[in-house]
Design an enzyme around this catalytic site. Structure first.
Site, PDB file in Angstrom:
ATOM      1  N   LEU A 130     -23.284  12.560  -0.331  1.00 23.52           N
ATOM      2  CA  LEU A 130     -23.309  13.631  -1.405  1.00 23.52           C
ATOM      3  C   LEU A 130     -22.381  14.923  -0.963  1.00 23.52           C
ATOM      4  O   LEU A 130     -21.744  15.492  -1.943  1.00 23.52           O
ATOM      5  CB  LEU A 130     -24.805  14.272  -0.873  1.00 23.52           C
ATOM      6  CG  LEU A 130     -25.310  15.410  -1.652  1.00 23.52           C
ATOM      7  CD1 LEU A 130     -25.401  15.395  -3.229  1.00 23.52           C
ATOM      8  CD2 LEU A 130     -26.403  16.223  -1.207  1.00 23.52           C
ATOM      9  N   ALA A 131     -21.888  15.097   0.367  1.00 23.78           N
ATOM     10  CA  ALA A 131     -20.929  16.032   0.781  1.00 23.78           C
ATOM     11  C   ALA A 131     -20.307  15.692   1.961  1.00 23.78           C
ATOM     12  O   ALA A 131     -20.925  14.845   2.714  1.00 23.78           O
ATOM     13  CB  ALA A 131     -21.524  17.347   0.903  1.00 23.78           C
ATOM     14  N   ALA A 133     -17.884  17.493   5.196  1.00 24.89           N
ATOM     15  CA  ALA A 133     -17.181  18.873   5.446  1.00 24.89           C
ATOM     16  C   ALA A 133     -16.332  18.542   6.812  1.00 24.89           C
ATOM     17  O   ALA A 133     -16.293  17.383   7.190  1.00 24.89           O
ATOM     18  CB  ALA A 133     -18.183  19.922   5.602  1.00 24.89           C
ATOM     19  N   SER A 134     -16.273  19.496   7.746  1.00 24.00           N
ATOM     20  CA  SER A 134     -15.282  19.603   8.817  1.00 24.00           C
ATOM     21  C   SER A 134     -15.907  18.876   9.866  1.00 24.00           C
ATOM     22  O   SER A 134     -15.353  18.086  10.763  1.00 24.00           O
ATOM     23  CB  SER A 134     -15.105  20.894   9.324  1.00 24.00           C
ATOM     24  OG  SER A 134     -15.927  21.814   9.545  1.00 24.00           O
ATOM     25  N   ILE A 135     -17.209  18.945  10.129  1.00 23.67           N
ATOM     26  CA  ILE A 135     -18.092  18.584  11.307  1.00 23.67           C
ATOM     27  C   ILE A 135     -18.904  17.297  10.891  1.00 23.67           C
ATOM     28  O   ILE A 135     -19.092  16.518  11.870  1.00 23.67           O
ATOM     29  CB  ILE A 135     -18.908  19.574  11.850  1.00 23.67           C
ATOM     30  CG1 ILE A 135     -18.192  20.935  12.449  1.00 23.67           C
ATOM     31  CG2 ILE A 135     -19.665  19.165  12.993  1.00 23.67           C
ATOM     32  CD1 ILE A 135     -17.159  20.779  13.486  1.00 23.67           C
ATOM     33  N   ALA A 136     -19.269  17.381   9.814  1.00 28.36           N
ATOM     34  CA  ALA A 136     -20.316  16.305   9.389  1.00 28.36           C
ATOM     35  C   ALA A 136     -20.362  15.972   8.029  1.00 28.36           C
ATOM     36  O   ALA A 136     -19.600  16.438   7.104  1.00 28.36           O
ATOM     37  CB  ALA A 136     -21.726  16.632   9.779  1.00 28.36           C
ATOM     38  N   GLN A 137     -20.938  14.675   7.537  1.00 25.43           N
ATOM     39  CA  GLN A 137     -21.184  14.469   5.972  1.00 25.43           C
ATOM     40  C   GLN A 137     -22.658  14.098   5.858  1.00 25.43           C
ATOM     41  O   GLN A 137     -23.200  13.856   6.815  1.00 25.43           O
ATOM     42  CB  GLN A 137     -20.258  13.179   5.649  1.00 25.43           C
ATOM     43  CG  GLN A 137     -20.512  12.008   6.221  1.00 25.43           C
ATOM     44  CD  GLN A 137     -19.500  10.867   5.740  1.00 25.43           C
ATOM     45  OE1 GLN A 137     -18.324  11.184   5.763  1.00 25.43           O
ATOM     46  NE2 GLN A 137     -19.972   9.812   5.755  1.00 25.43           N
ATOM     47  N   ASP A 285     -22.205  31.543   9.649  1.00 25.03           N
ATOM     48  CA  ASP A 285     -21.515  30.862   8.786  1.00 25.03           C
ATOM     49  C   ASP A 285     -21.523  30.692   7.255  1.00 25.03           C
ATOM     50  O   ASP A 285     -21.843  29.500   6.797  1.00 25.03           O
ATOM     51  CB  ASP A 285     -21.368  29.507   9.305  1.00 25.03           C
ATOM     52  CG  ASP A 285     -20.125  28.717   9.054  1.00 25.03           C
ATOM     53  OD1 ASP A 285     -19.199  29.205   8.657  1.00 25.03           O
ATOM     54  OD2 ASP A 285     -20.237  27.094   9.067  1.00 25.03           O
TER      55      ASP A 285
END
Length: 539
Positions: A130-131, A133-137, A285
């Site tokens: 679904l998405a 990012a830098s640390i996780a998906q 954040d």
């Protein structure tokens, strides 16, 4: 010595390969940054690069540089007022459109983290992320009872990359502190160390799960914000209730659904101040990928808080200091502002407080007399940092996370509703918070709550008193011994000084006699007798 020198060479290669020197016209850059652009094109990778006209070269370069670079890009993505549109578009994609890792790796990490087979855990699991990012998906799924969920999975092998890049960042911070007084005043090295720990904590999803549950409790039943429920979690995996909404930056959807953007912006500001002052637990954040808005069934929808990995807290003293500072600014009382800062021990002795107040009035004054769409908030912050450098102010590192969050909030608010009157909304909230916290009734209630602890301590007073007296007695005995030794040493020094004086005097007399009476030199026995006499006196 420069740490991880090979890593710096690799970052140089990536910047050259993607021709990052061509992102912004040279005439729009500060003079100090222009030599850096010249350095980029010196690398051989720039000579044969095929990315000169690549519209996504910044996004792809930051992805290749790693998670810390992506984080920096996410921070800049909220500053539409500072970043050119063609650059901003790429930074926004870093919020949730980073290149995903393999689905096989994702499934293996889920099964290892939750200690169960995928079919046992979920009725349905969707392979397409679904998405990311830098640390996780994130993947969508459904539990066996039909509840829709999202599954967050951390990227593999992240910690080693982050530790290496933070070592370089730490070295750069130390260089700045060595050369720039402003960097020393801001405690850049401590800020980097705190941010390092914050990001490394983000790798442990059990911490994020606990933060999410805590914030959900604070806003349970709130008409302004909803926090999803956490169903399962481990260090690498978190399974959370799926929500329906759009990012806070999707103003086109708000207009299409006739959502009042002014009310939405005002509620966002109230939520922020509620988190900072009522709960002392604020989302730190706040880029659009983490702040969503409901899109179903209401003209005044709630916010949805996602990704509670990076949260901020202040001490009670810092809370009160920040509240009083903001109220001083809102009231235009800059002498009071300086007094608050002075009481917080941020101002060194012998500072010209009147001159500092004039500088703050000149710099911060426009913030309370203009709408947000006419303010360069980031520019004002730069000026405040310059004032801190010139007046040698000490800004505590624990407030820098709050400052970073304020930059996010101001950027989001400007996009959502540029005419938002931040001071008019904030002032009653702050006034009420300060009033509540200095209330005698509240202080009495706090004393009553702590009374059992006071009574328990009182029971231990006799023991503590005896221990203290014994310690004091031992300390006094040690001090008496030290005093006696010092007195003996002083007596010895005085005797030595007296002997040296007598010896010097006798030798001066001998020399004088030798000069005046040459016959004296011819009588060595008399000279020897005088020396022996002097030696006996000195003994």
């Amino acid at each position: 010595m420069i740490p991880h020198f090979s890593r710096l060479i690799e970052l140089w290669r990536i910047a050259a390969y993607y021709r990052l020197d061509t992102l912004i016209a040279k005439e729009h850059l500060p003079a100090k940054l222009k030599p850096l652009l010249k350095l980029i094109v010196l690398h051989p990778a720039a000579w044969s690069s095929k990315h000169l006209n690549n519209p996504l070269k910044l996004k792809e370069a930051l992805e290749e540089m790693g998670p810390l670079a992506i984080k920096m890009g996410q921070l800049l993505s909220t500053r539409r007022d500072l970043i050119p549109p063609q650059v901003l578009q790429q930074l926004v994609m870093l919020q949730d459109q980073v290149k995903p890792f393999s689905i096989d790796v994702a499934k293996a990490r889920i099964q290892d983290g939750l200690k169960a087979e995928l079919d046992t855990l979920f009725k349905r699991f969707d392979d397409k992320p679904l998405a990311a990012a830098s640390i996780a998906q994130v993947h969508t799924a459904a539990l066996h009872d039909g509840r829709e969920v999202v599954v967050k999975i951390t990227r593999p092998d992240l910690k080693q990359q982050l530790v290496r890049d933070f070592d370089i960042l730490k070295w750069l911070g130390q260089q700045f502190e060595f050369r720039l007084e402003a960097a020393r005043a801001l405690h850049i090295s401590e800020i980097i160390a705190n941010y390092r720990q914050t990001i490394l904590n983000e790798l442990d999803l059990t911490l994020e799960a606990d933060n999410t549950r805590r914030m959900r409790k604070y806003f349970e039943g709130s008409p302004m914000m909803y926090v999803p429920e956490v169903y399962m979690d481990s260090v690498d995996i978190m399974v959370v209730e799926r929500i329906i909404g759009v990012p806070i930056s999707d103003t086109e959807t708000f207009d299409r659904l006739n959502i009042d953007r002014r009310v939405l912006a005002e509620n966002g500001l109230k939520i922020f101040f509620t988190q900072v002052f009522r709960d002392n637990f604020f989302h730190a954040d706040m880029h659009p990928g983490n702040i969503f808005v409901e899109t179903l069934g209401s003209k005044h929808p709630r916010y949805i808080a996602l990704d509670c990995a990076i949260m901020g807290e202040l001490s009670k003293r810092d809370q009160m200091t920040v509240a009083r500072m903001l109220l001083s600014v809102m009231n235009g009382d800059f002498l009071q502002l300086i007094q608050v800062v002075h009481q917080a021990d941020w101002i060194p002795p012998n500072t010209d407080q009147d001159a500092l107040a004039r500088e703050m009035r000149r710099t911060v004054g426009p913030m309370i007399s203009k709408p947000m769409n006419e303010l360069d908030f980031a520019g004002i912050l730069v000026q405040i940092m310059d004032i801190a450098r010139r007046f040698r102010l000490e800004i505590p590192p624990q407030l820098m996370l709050l400052l970073k969050t304020l930059v996010h909030v101001e950027g989001l608010g400007t996009d959502l509703y540029p005419q938002l009157d931040i001071w008019k909304l904030a002032q009653p909230i702050l006034n009420q918070w300060v009033k509540d916290n200095v209330s005698p009734i509240k202080n009495f209630k706090q004393f009553r709550q702590n009374l059992p602890e006071f009574l328990f301590t009182a029971q231990q007073l006799p023991t503590l008193l005896i221990d203290s007296l014994n310690g004091l007695k031992s300390q006094n005995a040690w001090q008496d011994k030290q005093v006696r030794e010092l007195q003996t040493l002083r007596t010895q020094l005085e005797q030595q000084q007296k002997r040296s004086w007598i010896f010097g005097s006798l030798m001066a007399i001998l020399l004088s006699i030798a000069i005046v009476s040459p016959w004296f030199i011819a009588t060595p026995l008399i000279v020897l007798a005088c020396i022996i006499a002097s030696w006996r006196v000195l003994r």
